[in-house]
Design an enzyme around this catalytic site. Structure first.
Site, mmCIF file in Angstrom:
data_model
loop_
_atom_site.group_PDB
_atom_site.id
_atom_site.type_symbol
_atom_site.label_atom_id
_atom_site.label_comp_id
_atom_site.label_asym_id
_atom_site.label_seq_id
_atom_site.Cartn_x
_atom_site.Cartn_y
_atom_site.Cartn_z
ATOM 1 N N SER A 30 0.813 -1.215 0.000
ATOM 2 C CA SER A 30 0.000 0.000 0.000
ATOM 3 C C SER A 30 0.847 1.265 0.000
ATOM 4 C CB SER A 30 -0.968 0.000 1.175
ATOM 5 O OG SER A 30 -0.268 -0.075 2.395
ATOM 6 N N HIS A 82 1.554 4.670 4.908
ATOM 7 C CA HIS A 82 0.938 5.366 3.782
ATOM 8 C C HIS A 82 1.495 6.784 3.636
ATOM 9 C CE1 HIS A 82 -2.628 2.449 4.440
ATOM 10 N NE2 HIS A 82 -1.661 1.899 3.735
#
Length: 112
Positions: A30, A82
């Protein structure tokens, strides 16, 4: 590169009194996806992008809005992982990671 950024931010947060980042795990793909989203949002000609079809944000703010909305919807995911992906996308876009890319001559040699 993103691992180095992750460590720097986690150590910095620990120094200023936020030790919980040192105990978080950031694994998976991610972070790379957030880096690619950031690069795409910086090079696109589209003025706005949609957040899950609910509302539109200016393209330059899209990765940040996506990070906040995702963190709100799924609070257990790695915020720092992230965030580092977004920062790595900016570093790539500004050319600060060109030193670790393969040059054209090396690519031709690999492909031949």
């Amino acid at each position: 590169t993103s691992s180095i950024l992750y460590l720097v931010i986690a150590f910095g947060a620990d120094i200023v009194g936020y030790p919980e980042f040192m105990n978080q795990c950031a694994v998976g793909f991610s972070g790379v996806l957030f880096a690619l989203i950031t690069i795409q949002s910086l090079i696109t000609n589209v003025p706005t992008q949609s957040i899950f079809g609910f509302f539109n944000v200016p393209s330059v703010y899209y990765p940040w809005a996506l990070l906040l909305v995702q963190q709100f919807m799924m609070p257990g995911v790695s915020f720092l992982g992230h965030l580092v992906g977004i920062l790595a996308g900016y570093l790539h876009d500004y050319g600060l990671l060109n030193w670790c890319l393969i040059g054209p001559a090396k690519r031709e040699w690999i492909e031949s």
